[in-house]
Motif scaffolding. Structure first.
Motif, short mmCIF file in Angstrom:
data_model
loop_
_atom_site.label_atom_id
_atom_site.label_comp_id
_atom_site.label_asym_id
_atom_site.label_seq_id
_atom_site.Cartn_x
_atom_site.Cartn_y
_atom_site.Cartn_z
N GLY A 156 -62.90 3.12 -20.16
CA GLY A 156 -62.26 2.15 -21.03
C GLY A 156 -63.24 1.46 -21.95
O GLY A 156 -64.32 1.98 -22.24
N GLY A 157 -62.83 0.29 -22.41
CA GLY A 157 -63.64 -0.40 -23.39
C GLY A 157 -63.47 0.26 -24.74
O GLY A 157 -64.38 0.92 -25.24
N THR A 158 -62.30 0.12 -25.33
CA THR A 158 -62.04 0.71 -26.65
C THR A 158 -63.01 0.17 -27.68
O THR A 158 -63.54 0.93 -28.50
CB THR A 158 -60.59 0.41 -27.09
N THR A 159 -63.26 -1.12 -27.65
CA THR A 159 -64.16 -1.76 -28.62
C THR A 159 -65.48 -2.13 -27.96
O THR A 159 -65.57 -2.28 -26.73
CB THR A 159 -63.53 -3.02 -29.21
N SER A 160 -66.49 -2.28 -28.80
CA SER A 160 -67.82 -2.64 -28.28
C SER A 160 -67.80 -4.03 -27.64
O SER A 160 -68.43 -4.25 -26.61
CB SER A 160 -68.85 -2.59 -29.41
N GLY A 161 -67.07 -4.96 -28.26
CA GLY A 161 -66.99 -6.31 -27.71
C GLY A 161 -66.38 -6.34 -26.32
O GLY A 161 -66.89 -7.01 -25.42
N ALA A 184 -57.03 -2.92 -32.79
CA ALA A 184 -57.74 -1.68 -32.47
C ALA A 184 -56.82 -0.66 -31.79
O ALA A 184 -57.30 0.30 -31.18
CB ALA A 184 -58.94 -1.97 -31.57
N SER A 185 -55.51 -0.83 -31.92
CA SER A 185 -54.58 0.08 -31.24
C SER A 185 -54.67 1.51 -31.75
O SER A 185 -54.36 2.45 -31.02
CB SER A 185 -53.14 -0.43 -31.38
N PHE A 186 -55.09 1.70 -33.01
CA PHE A 186 -55.22 3.06 -33.51
C PHE A 186 -56.35 3.80 -32.79
O PHE A 186 -56.41 5.03 -32.81
CB PHE A 186 -55.45 3.06 -35.03
N LEU A 187 -57.22 3.06 -32.14
CA LEU A 187 -58.25 3.63 -31.28
C LEU A 187 -57.73 3.78 -29.85
O LEU A 187 -57.83 4.84 -29.23
CB LEU A 187 -59.50 2.76 -31.25
N GLY A 188 -57.20 2.69 -29.31
CA GLY A 188 -56.83 2.63 -27.90
C GLY A 188 -55.58 3.41 -27.53
O GLY A 188 -55.49 3.94 -26.42
N ASP A 189 -54.61 3.49 -28.45
CA ASP A 189 -53.37 4.20 -28.13
C ASP A 189 -53.61 5.69 -27.85
O ASP A 189 -53.15 6.19 -26.81
CB ASP A 189 -52.36 4.02 -29.27
#
Length: 384
Positions: free
Chosen positions: A103-108, A42-47
């Motif tokens: 934070g929390g890039t992803t739902s999980g 998910a780095s394309f989201l978090g970066d």
């Protein structure tokens, strides 16, 4: 001066210096925490989220800080792993003693951290999509991205307008894909949409041809929806075209970045998806209240990073700006005062839309905040 007198003078000076140091208050900083998927799938989201936060902290501090105090950002990379995210959430609260977290890039990852922040009464602004993050409402939890449920509703509204009533779904089994699949199934009937084929794929799958073949052969199917993010939707899109499926393909806002178009290549042509105005900033009307916000963010981010913006960095932009506004409104960085000010956010214009929160709504966006986009000639266009 005798040695004894020298020692006595030196000791007295040291003691005086120590007392002065103890009497002088430490330089005040506002400690803000963040844990994001800076690396990993998910780095394309978090970066871009991480780079946006770093850029904004520098901007605020250069302008004198918040209420006269500089912000210090304490950031961790959880790689999208819920277990790591929970560990870092605990560290941010217990060791770093932050007053708020973005934070929390992803739902999980977000769902794994929520109990920590709720228990310790720390305001938390999530950057993930699942509606379960804020529904039901949790006292200390907020979010900036449009929800997966809203994405389903926006897609189905477009389908209904185009006379589509029977669809197939192929969903990722990760946190976001699983959640959006459930939301779409839940609201489909409200739009007279019948799901006649329902397939899934895992996060490491590299070929979705078998699932798409099943969908292709489903009787009466008129369009396909793909809830998911990461490389999965790009693979689905390429396989879709390879199989010659000549039906509208809808993706989610989980692929709203240039990297999806690059990964999918020519196969992305004609794909539709709901997304924020940030992706089509130049196409917005001059009197659109979002236009100066999104164009300003684009200019600043590209100057700071040399990279194109994505809606995911925009989620971080909105979260940080709302947090700063809440601290300024509260006149304090006290967590409870900040939480109360966040909940009373009204008329905040961000990259995701105009936000109006309340005690019953910790997102504050409606469907009008979503644009329906179509990929044409390798770029985003607004569907009229």
């Amino acid at each position: 001066m005798k040695l004894k007198e020298v020692f006595k003078t030196t000791t007295l000076a040291a003691a005086t210096a120590a007392m002065t140091t103890l009497a002088t208050p430490a330089f005040a900083e506002i400690l803000i925490g963040s844990t994001l998927a800076i690396t990993g799938r998910a780095s394309f989201l978090g970066d871009p989220e991480a780079k946006t936060l770093a850029m904004l902290v520098d901007e605020v501090n250069a302008a004198g800080g918040v209420n006269g105090e500089p912000i210090k950002l304490i950031q961790y990379d959880d790689g999208g792993d819920p277990n790591k995210a929970r560990t870092f959430a605990t560290r941010l609260v217990e060791d770093d003693e932050v007053v708020a977290v973005i934070g929390g890039t992803t739902s999980g990852a977000t769902m794994a951290m929520i109990p920590i922040f709720e228990e310790n009464e720390i305001p938390f602004i999530s950057l993930a999509g699942a509606v379960a993050i804020i529904d039901p409402v949790k006292k200390w939890v907020f979010k900036t991205p449009h929800t997966d449920r809203m994405a389903c509703e926006k897609i189905f509204t477009d389908m209904q307008a185009n006379g589509i009533s029977k669809i197939g779904m192929i969903s990722g089994t990760g946190g976001f894909g699983k959640s959006m699949r459930g939301q779409c199934l839940d609201v489909a009937g409200n739009y007279q949409i019948e799901v006649v084929a329902d397939e899934t794929y895992g996060p490491s799958d590299s070929d979705m041809t078998p699932q798409l073949t099943n969908i292709k052969n489903a009787e009466g199917i008129q369009a396909v929806v793909n809830p998911g993010f990461g490389q999965g939707p790009a693979i689905v899109t390429r396989n879709y075209r390879q199989l010659g499926i000549d039906l509208p393909l809808y993706q989610s806002h989980g692929v709203a970045s240039k990297s999806f178009i690059e990964l999918a290549g020519d196969a992305a042509e004609g794909v539709r998806l709901p997304a924020a105005a940030l992706l089509v900033a130049s196409d917005l009307a001059d009197d659109d209240p979002q236009k100066p916000v999104v164009t300003g963010y684009i200019k600043a981010y590209e100057a700071a990073t040399g990279e194109p913006v994505s809606t995911f960095g925009g989620h971080a932009y909105d979260a940080f700006k709302m947090l700063v506004a809440a601290m300024e409104t509260a006149g304090s960085s006290d967590p409870e005062a900040v939480r109360d000010a966040l909940e009373n956010t009204r008329g905040f214009v961000g990259t995701g839309g105009v936000v109006n929160m309340s005690a019953e709504d910790h997102l504050g966006l409606d469907l009008s905040a979503f644009k329906m986009l179509e990929i044409r000639d390798g770029n985003w266009t607004i569907v009229e």
